[in-house]
Design an enzyme around this catalytic site. Structure first.
Site, PDB file in Angstrom:
ATOM      1  N   PRO A  25      22.342  34.844  -4.179  1.00 52.22           N
ATOM      2  CA  PRO A  25      22.754  33.952  -3.088  1.00 52.22           C
ATOM      3  C   PRO A  25      23.677  34.676  -2.118  1.00 52.22           C
ATOM      4  O   PRO A  25      24.588  35.394  -2.539  1.00 52.22           O
ATOM      5  CB  PRO A  25      23.495  32.829  -3.820  1.00 52.22           C
ATOM      6  N   THR A  76      25.687  33.916   1.690  1.00 53.37           N
ATOM      7  CA  THR A  76      26.002  33.103   2.866  1.00 53.37           C
ATOM      8  C   THR A  76      25.575  33.846   4.122  1.00 53.37           C
ATOM      9  O   THR A  76      25.924  35.011   4.316  1.00 53.37           O
ATOM     10  CB  THR A  76      27.512  32.805   2.918  1.00 53.37           C
ATOM     11  N   GLN A 106      21.265  26.830  -4.235  1.00 55.28           N
ATOM     12  CA  GLN A 106      22.601  26.895  -4.818  1.00 55.28           C
ATOM     13  C   GLN A 106      23.473  25.775  -4.256  1.00 55.28           C
ATOM     14  O   GLN A 106      23.658  25.676  -3.038  1.00 55.28           O
ATOM     15  CB  GLN A 106      23.267  28.244  -4.550  1.00 55.28           C
ATOM     16  N   TYR A 139      35.442  28.843  -5.394  1.00 57.49           N
ATOM     17  CA  TYR A 139      35.105  27.556  -4.799  1.00 57.49           C
ATOM     18  C   TYR A 139      35.399  26.428  -5.798  1.00 57.49           C
ATOM     19  O   TYR A 139      36.032  26.650  -6.826  1.00 57.49           O
ATOM     20  CB  TYR A 139      33.663  27.574  -4.290  1.00 57.49           C
ATOM     21  N   ARG A 154      26.309  29.615 -11.920  1.00 56.98           N
ATOM     22  CA  ARG A 154      26.843  30.946 -11.637  1.00 56.98           C
ATOM     23  C   ARG A 154      28.348  30.973 -11.907  1.00 56.98           C
ATOM     24  O   ARG A 154      29.080  30.082 -11.475  1.00 56.98           O
ATOM     25  CB  ARG A 154      26.578  31.323 -10.175  1.00 56.98           C
ATOM     26  N   GLY A 160      21.711  41.472  -3.829  1.00 58.73           N
ATOM     27  CA  GLY A 160      22.134  40.842  -2.595  1.00 58.73           C
ATOM     28  C   GLY A 160      21.819  41.654  -1.366  1.00 58.73           C
ATOM     29  O   GLY A 160      20.750  41.513  -0.754  1.00 58.73           O
TER      30      GLY A 160
END
Length: 353
Positions: free
Chosen positions: A24, A26, A99, A180, A227, A310
């Site tokens: 994943p 962003t 996600q 997060y 994750r 990534g």
């Protein structure tokens, strides 16, 4: 390239032809309303040969947004946008796991549709700034969620998971890493609660376990992943009991039998090995910044069933073909990682184009 990398593997209900997956990342290219676009669909479809594509963090609610132009999965317009993505990837032969990422305190009111104060386990302001349309601004002190609101947030994850499946996703990954919201409940410096979600390790892992249980109950454990990033200080996180914390969390999650555990490898190799041995299903491993040879060794040694990639997948939409044939890799352009248009997003060259 080692043959073990190219052997089939199952991740929940998903059958993969090889052991690479897209991590994943962003990219900040959704609409201001959090709706994925045709450009997003093209980006993911270009990388369908990765087999398993784990999407960028996607907010499960309006309160879950932290950054500019990130997608959501809590409105019908967002579901329709994600449907464009999943249809394109499936048509190209890939699988999509969305996600679910609630940013918690790593947020600013200027980046959200409602302009409200960020929420978090406790009212502890994070260090650092957040980029907004008005420029970089200090992140404010968040508002502590009430006990009832924590339970409601669990239900937000449940509802978002259902919408992800409605949008055609093959599963969801719960983002419990990188500082997060889920990670904020785990870490003692961000969780100073005195109710059943704070204090002891058993209480601090409760939110993560409840979210996984709710999502698995809603869409099936075989379509649910999580994750984790043990010991990761990103986003002003400080863990003082990492080994005990994550061993307890993984032991609590294992009976749910989720499709996979996705671990970001930190400095504690022994802990990663311990978590791998505790976990009953597929174990995905991400080593930020590692070369492909290092990742292949993780497959060969049995440390990982699948390795997630990534930046190399970002810059090489045909990464699988390049690795199979020994072709050189494109050079990534960090200046275009976040936000913008097709430059640095869908215009990286393919070998055959």
């Amino acid at each position: 390239m080692d043959e073990q990398l190219w052997t089939p593997v199952k991740v929940g209900d998903i059958s993969l032809e090889h052991r690479l997956a897209m991590a994943p990342m962003t990219r900040d290219r959704a609409t201001p309303e959090g709706v994925p676009t045709e450009l997003n669909a093209l980006y993911y479809a270009q990388r369908a040969s990765m087999g398993l594509l784990i999407t960028e963090g996607t907010q499960p609610s309006a309160d879950g947004q932290g950054y500019l132009l990130t997608p959501g999965i809590h409105t019908e317009e967002q579901v329709a946008g994600w449907r464009r993505v999943t249809d394109a990837v499936h048509h190209a032969g890939g699988h999509v796991v969305i996600q679910l990422m609630h940013a918690g305190r790593i947020a600013h009111p200027a980046n959200t549709p409602h302009g409200r104060q960020p929420v978090a386990p406790s009212a502890v302001r994070p260090a650092g700034v957040m980029f907004t349309f008005q420029g970089a601004q200090e992140m404010p002190e968040p508002r502590e969620l009430s006990t009832e609101e924590v339970s409601a947030t669990v239900e937000d994850f449940r509802a978002a998971a259902a919408k992800a499946i409605e949008a055609g996703a093959d599963g969801v990954e719960i983002h419990g890493a990188n500082g997060y919201l889920v990670h904020q409940f785990l870490a003692s410096n961000t969780n100073r609660r005195t109710d059943r979600y704070g204090g002891s390790i058993a209480n601090r892992i409760r939110f993560a376990v409840e979210v996984v249980e709710a999502v698995a109950d809603e869409i099936g454990a075989n379509r649910t992943g999580i994750r984790l990033s043990p010991g990761n200080p990103y986003n002003d996180i400080a863990e003082d009991d990492t080994r005990e914390l994550y061993s307890a969390l993984v032991r609590a999650l294992a009976p749910v039998n989720p499709a996979y555990l996705h671990v970001v490898h930190g400095d504690d190799a022994e802990l990663v090995r311990e978590l791998r041995e505790l976990w009953p299903t597929a174990f995905l491993l991400n080593r930020p910044g590692a070369d492909i040879d290092t990742r292949v060794r993780d497959i060969d040694s049995g440390l990982a069933d699948v390795v997630t990639v990534g930046v190399q997948a970002l810059a090489n939409p045909d990464l699988v073909e390049r690795l199979r044939t020994g072709a050189p890799l494109n050079t990534p352009d960090p200046a275009s990682f976040y936000g913008g248009d097709e430059h640095g997003y869908t215009d990286y060259p393919f070998l055959s184009r």
